[in-house]
Scaffold this motif. Structure first.
Motif, PDB file in Angstrom:
ATOM      1  N   GLN A  26       0.806  -1.223   0.000  1.00 34.05           N
ATOM      2  CA  GLN A  26       0.000   0.000   0.000  1.00 34.05           C
ATOM      3  C   GLN A  26       0.839   1.274   0.000  1.00 34.05           C
ATOM      4  O   GLN A  26       0.347   2.338  -0.339  1.00 34.05           O
ATOM      5  CB  GLN A  26      -0.953  -0.021   1.194  1.00 34.05           C
ATOM      6  CG  GLN A  26      -1.990  -1.129   1.076  1.00 34.05           C
ATOM      7  CD  GLN A  26      -2.915  -1.219   2.286  1.00 34.05           C
ATOM      8  OE1 GLN A  26      -2.616  -1.924   3.235  1.00 34.05           O
ATOM      9  NE2 GLN A  26      -4.016  -0.504   2.255  1.00 34.05           N
ATOM     10  N   GLU A  68      -5.720   1.682  -1.292  1.00 32.46           N
ATOM     11  CA  GLU A  68      -6.685   0.933  -0.491  1.00 32.46           C
ATOM     12  C   GLU A  68      -7.274  -0.234  -1.292  1.00 32.46           C
ATOM     13  O   GLU A  68      -8.463  -0.310  -1.564  1.00 32.46           O
ATOM     14  CB  GLU A  68      -7.755   1.887   0.052  1.00 32.46           C
ATOM     15  CG  GLU A  68      -8.879   1.272   0.854  1.00 32.46           C
ATOM     16  CD  GLU A  68      -8.457   0.410   2.038  1.00 32.46           C
ATOM     17  OE1 GLU A  68      -7.364   0.617   2.587  1.00 32.46           O
ATOM     18  OE2 GLU A  68      -9.222  -0.487   2.418  1.00 32.46           O
ATOM     19  N   TRP A  69      -6.441  -1.153  -1.745  1.00 34.26           N
ATOM     20  CA  TRP A  69      -6.849  -2.401  -2.382  1.00 34.26           C
ATOM     21  C   TRP A  69      -7.922  -2.150  -3.450  1.00 34.26           C
ATOM     22  O   TRP A  69      -7.733  -1.285  -4.306  1.00 34.26           O
ATOM     23  CB  TRP A  69      -7.288  -3.418  -1.310  1.00 34.26           C
ATOM     24  CG  TRP A  69      -6.237  -3.560  -0.231  1.00 34.26           C
ATOM     25  CD1 TRP A  69      -6.349  -3.144   1.072  1.00 34.26           C
ATOM     26  CD2 TRP A  69      -4.901  -4.097  -0.342  1.00 34.26           C
ATOM     27  NE1 TRP A  69      -5.198  -3.420   1.772  1.00 34.26           N
ATOM     28  CE2 TRP A  69      -4.295  -4.001   0.937  1.00 34.26           C
ATOM     29  CE3 TRP A  69      -4.151  -4.668  -1.385  1.00 34.26           C
ATOM     30  CZ2 TRP A  69      -2.999  -4.432   1.194  1.00 34.26           C
ATOM     31  CZ3 TRP A  69      -2.842  -5.115  -1.124  1.00 34.26           C
ATOM     32  CH2 TRP A  69      -2.299  -4.987   0.143  1.00 34.26           C
ATOM     33  N   HIS A 124       0.964  -9.498   4.587  1.00 31.77           N
ATOM     34  CA  HIS A 124      -0.176  -8.557   4.581  1.00 31.77           C
ATOM     35  C   HIS A 124      -0.812  -8.600   3.195  1.00 31.77           C
ATOM     36  O   HIS A 124      -0.530  -7.758   2.339  1.00 31.77           O
ATOM     37  CB  HIS A 124       0.304  -7.151   4.952  1.00 31.77           C
ATOM     38  CG  HIS A 124      -0.818  -6.209   5.314  1.00 31.77           C
ATOM     39  ND1 HIS A 124      -0.887  -5.531   6.506  1.00 31.77           N
ATOM     40  CD2 HIS A 124      -1.925  -5.837   4.631  1.00 31.77           C
ATOM     41  CE1 HIS A 124      -1.979  -4.784   6.547  1.00 31.77           C
ATOM     42  NE2 HIS A 124      -2.622  -4.951   5.412  1.00 31.77           N
ATOM     43  N   GLU A 162      -4.816  -2.000  14.222  1.00 30.75           N
ATOM     44  CA  GLU A 162      -5.378  -1.052  13.240  1.00 30.75           C
ATOM     45  C   GLU A 162      -6.682  -0.480  13.779  1.00 30.75           C
ATOM     46  O   GLU A 162      -7.473  -1.207  14.398  1.00 30.75           O
ATOM     47  CB  GLU A 162      -5.704  -1.739  11.902  1.00 30.75           C
ATOM     48  CG  GLU A 162      -4.513  -2.136  11.082  1.00 30.75           C
ATOM     49  CD  GLU A 162      -4.900  -2.779   9.746  1.00 30.75           C
ATOM     50  OE1 GLU A 162      -6.019  -2.533   9.253  1.00 30.75           O
ATOM     51  OE2 GLU A 162      -4.064  -3.535   9.223  1.00 30.75           O
ATOM     52  N   TYR A 187     -12.664  -1.589  13.117  1.00 32.06           N
ATOM     53  CA  TYR A 187     -13.123  -0.463  12.318  1.00 32.06           C
ATOM     54  C   TYR A 187     -14.583  -0.106  12.563  1.00 32.06           C
ATOM     55  O   TYR A 187     -14.931   1.054  12.646  1.00 32.06           O
ATOM     56  CB  TYR A 187     -12.947  -0.763  10.813  1.00 32.06           C
ATOM     57  CG  TYR A 187     -11.498  -0.673  10.386  1.00 32.06           C
ATOM     58  CD1 TYR A 187     -10.961   0.533   9.946  1.00 32.06           C
ATOM     59  CD2 TYR A 187     -10.647  -1.768  10.470  1.00 32.06           C
ATOM     60  CE1 TYR A 187      -9.632   0.643   9.580  1.00 32.06           C
ATOM     61  CE2 TYR A 187      -9.306  -1.667  10.102  1.00 32.06           C
ATOM     62  CZ  TYR A 187      -8.811  -0.461   9.660  1.00 32.06           C
ATOM     63  OH  TYR A 187      -7.489  -0.353   9.316  1.00 32.06           O
ATOM     64  N   GLU A 233      -4.983 -10.190   9.093  1.00 35.35           N
ATOM     65  CA  GLU A 233      -6.386 -10.442   8.737  1.00 35.35           C
ATOM     66  C   GLU A 233      -6.597 -11.653   7.830  1.00 35.35           C
ATOM     67  O   GLU A 233      -7.124 -11.523   6.708  1.00 35.35           O
ATOM     68  CB  GLU A 233      -6.978  -9.199   8.056  1.00 35.35           C
ATOM     69  CG  GLU A 233      -6.939  -7.972   8.911  1.00 35.35           C
ATOM     70  CD  GLU A 233      -7.500  -6.725   8.214  1.00 35.35           C
ATOM     71  OE1 GLU A 233      -7.740  -6.758   6.991  1.00 35.35           O
ATOM     72  OE2 GLU A 233      -7.697  -5.715   8.914  1.00 35.35           O
ATOM     73  N   TRP A 257      -4.585   3.352  11.745  1.00 36.07           N
ATOM     74  CA  TRP A 257      -4.558   3.127  10.300  1.00 36.07           C
ATOM     75  C   TRP A 257      -5.177   4.342   9.651  1.00 36.07           C
ATOM     76  O   TRP A 257      -6.356   4.552   9.778  1.00 36.07           O
ATOM     77  CB  TRP A 257      -5.332   1.861   9.907  1.00 36.07           C
ATOM     78  CG  TRP A 257      -5.114   1.593   8.431  1.00 36.07           C
ATOM     79  CD1 TRP A 257      -5.790   2.156   7.386  1.00 36.07           C
ATOM     80  CD2 TRP A 257      -4.107   0.749   7.853  1.00 36.07           C
ATOM     81  NE1 TRP A 257      -5.275   1.728   6.189  1.00 36.07           N
ATOM     82  CE2 TRP A 257      -4.242   0.857   6.447  1.00 36.07           C
ATOM     83  CE3 TRP A 257      -3.106  -0.075   8.391  1.00 36.07           C
ATOM     84  CZ2 TRP A 257      -3.423   0.160   5.570  1.00 36.07           C
ATOM     85  CZ3 TRP A 257      -2.299  -0.768   7.510  1.00 36.07           C
ATOM     86  CH2 TRP A 257      -2.456  -0.649   6.109  1.00 36.07           C
TER      87      TRP A 257
HETATM   88  O1  IFM Z   1      -6.150  -0.916   4.239  1.00 44.84           O
HETATM   89  C1  IFM Z   1      -6.643  -1.969   4.975  1.00 44.84           C
HETATM   90  C2  IFM Z   1      -5.511  -2.802   5.550  1.00 44.84           C
HETATM   91  O2  IFM Z   1      -4.645  -3.253   4.567  1.00 44.84           O
HETATM   92  C3  IFM Z   1      -6.086  -4.002   6.272  1.00 44.84           C
HETATM   93  N1  IFM Z   1      -7.074  -3.612   7.231  1.00 44.84           N
HETATM   94  C4  IFM Z   1      -8.112  -2.708   6.819  1.00 44.84           C
HETATM   95  C5  IFM Z   1      -7.482  -1.492   6.139  1.00 44.84           C
HETATM   96  C6  IFM Z   1      -8.568  -0.494   5.719  1.00 44.84           C
HETATM   97  O3  IFM Z   1      -9.514  -1.087   4.894  1.00 44.84           O
END
Ligand code: IFM
Length: 446
Positions: free
Chosen positions: A22, A389-390, A117, A344, A286, A163, A382
């Motif tokens: 990222q 962001e993926w 990751h 995070e 989150y 994760e 985070w």
């Molecule tokens: O950006 C991601 C991270 O790579 C993994 N956890 C959630 C974040 C936010 O979506």
């Protein structure tokens, strides 16, 4: 006028978190890079590209971390850089990571290194990624051996895998948002999840064999699952099911060395090696996830996600801001009697109108948890900077620092200054809240 200070313990870790793909840029030897090349996979066909250019100059951002008063940072090392071909290690890449780790230490920032990751080297992906136990687990263990042998003098706080539930469910079960983009395949998803947990256990052994003082944990994404209609039996059932598959089954495997029923769908080998393989637990928190029963949603495990009417939302479609969900999850984790890191926590919030209150409200919960003797040892926001962001590409802005990927220009958001004040004071004070998020004053300091 209310006046109060909520102090944190003396050695509390105030950090931020990032992941190699990222932020580094030009990570072109993993499956995510390849996935990005197909239009439609990533929102607006964005690409990670140069990302935040950390491969060339992470150090400028490390300097900014110092300005914020941080004493910790969680970063990941990229397997596909360190082992670009199976069994072939790149000493120059290792040296670059050594320079980064030294750079953090010299600045008084303790690194936490994540070993996986979301990204796999292309050569591993071609062999099925994490689908086969006898391929992925020993290969990951060999990679981890190389990392601890070459970087173990600079790091002893290790996060094995980020994760695994998100990787397995989004890649194989739900909506195909992550590579390899398989949809509705619970059995394959569960096999992948079990293999990642076995990989964690193998990494735990390797790290402890090579480093007496190693502290090894995992970053577990937990959502506060809630039935949309209180008391509705089917919504309740679906929320419980989602809690089991997403949150609890992984904790049971790691602490008890046992596969719950759902994980057994993946036909994994024995879970015995997993028992007791945590020195600490990482919580990625989150949001709350509200679910309504829907028999036509096998992809979301028969629970359709819905937002609670009136909920405060981040820039994510389902990103409810819900600090109240943090305490019950912390209490659940505290049962395992291990140190807890918030590995995070954050939100996408481009205009930064929610982040200051998000920060204060979540940290206030952490403070209460610590007052009730829950063993929370650190907080990694985070993220430090806007990053790739993926599947959402560059649209979601998670950074304390704003960054334009084209110009690479950085600018601190207001919440960076708030986080700086909190980290420097090791406390939340009414003055800070008054200055950064005055509308919260009464709620936080009654
Ligand atoms: O950006 C991601 C991270 O790579 C993994 N956890 C959630 C974040 C936010 O979506």
């Amino acid at each position: 006028m209310v006046d109060a200070t909520f102090n944190f313990p003396k050695d509390f870790r105030w950090g931020t978190a990032t992941a190699a793909h990222q932020v580094e840029g030009n990570n072109n030897n993993n499956q995510w890079w390849e996935w990005e090349q197909t239009p439609g996979h990533i929102l607006n066909s964005d690409k990670s590209g140069r990302a935040c250019d950390w491969w060339n100059n992470a150090e400028a951002d490390f300097d900014r971390m110092v300005e914020l008063g941080l004493n910790a940072h969680r970063l990941s090392v990229e397997w596909s850089r360190i082992e670009p071909h199976e069994g072939v290690f790149d000493e120059a890449a290792i040296e670059r990571y050594r320079t980064m780790l030294k750079g953090l230490r010299q600045r008084g920032i303790e690194p936490m290194v994540t070993l996986h990751h979301f990204t796999n080297p292309l050569w591993l992906e071609e062999r099925g990624g994490w689908e086969h136990t006898d391929v992925s687990v020993p290969l990951f263990a060999r990679f981890v051996t190389k990392v601890v042998q070459t970087m173990g003098d600079l790091c002893d706080l290790w996060c094995t895998i980020n994760e695994p539930n998100v990787y397995a469910l989004l890649g194989y079960v739900t909506d195909g948002d992550m590579p390899p983009g398989v949809v509705n395949h619970l059995q394959r998803g569960m096999a992948v999840l079990c293999n990642m947990l076995l990989g964690h256990a193998a990494a735990y052994q390797v790290l402890h064999q090579h480093q007496r003082q190693a502290r090894v944990g995992i970053a577990h994404h937990m959502r506060y699952m809630h039935p949309l209609r209180d008391g509705h039996p089917l919504d309740g059932l679906v929320a419980a099911f989602q809690d089991e598959i997403f949150n609890q089954s992984i904790l049971n495997a790691l602490t008890k060395g046992r596969w719950d029923l759902l994980l057994r769908l993946g036909h994994p080998p024995s879970a015995r090696s997993l028992r007791g393989t945590l020195d600490w637990i990482g919580l990625n928190y989150y949001s709350r996830q509200c679910t309504v029963y829907d028999p036509h949603s096998p992809g979301t495990l028969f629970g359709r996600l819905v937002n609670m009417p009136g909920a405060m939302m981040s820039d994510f479609e389902y990103g409810e801001v819900y600090p109240e969900g943090l305490m019950p999850l912390l209490k659940r984790l505290a049962r395992y009697r291990l140190p807890i890191y918030i590995t995070e926590n954050g939100l996408p919030d481009a205009d930064d109108d929610l982040r200051p209150s998000f920060l204060v409200r979540h940290l206030r919960v952490l403070w209460s948890a610590i007052q009730s003797s829950l063993p929370v040892a650190g907080y990694y926001h985070w993220s430090f900077i806007d990053n790739f962001e993926w599947s959402e590409g560059w649209r979601m802005k998670f950074g304390l620092y704003e960054m334009d990927p084209l110009t690479q220009v950085r600018k601190p958001r207001q919440s960076a200054f708030l986080y700086r004040d909190i980290a420097r004071a090791n406390a939340i004070t009414s003055d800070m809240v008054r200055m950064h998020t005055p509308q919260l004053l009464e709620a936080i300091f009654p």
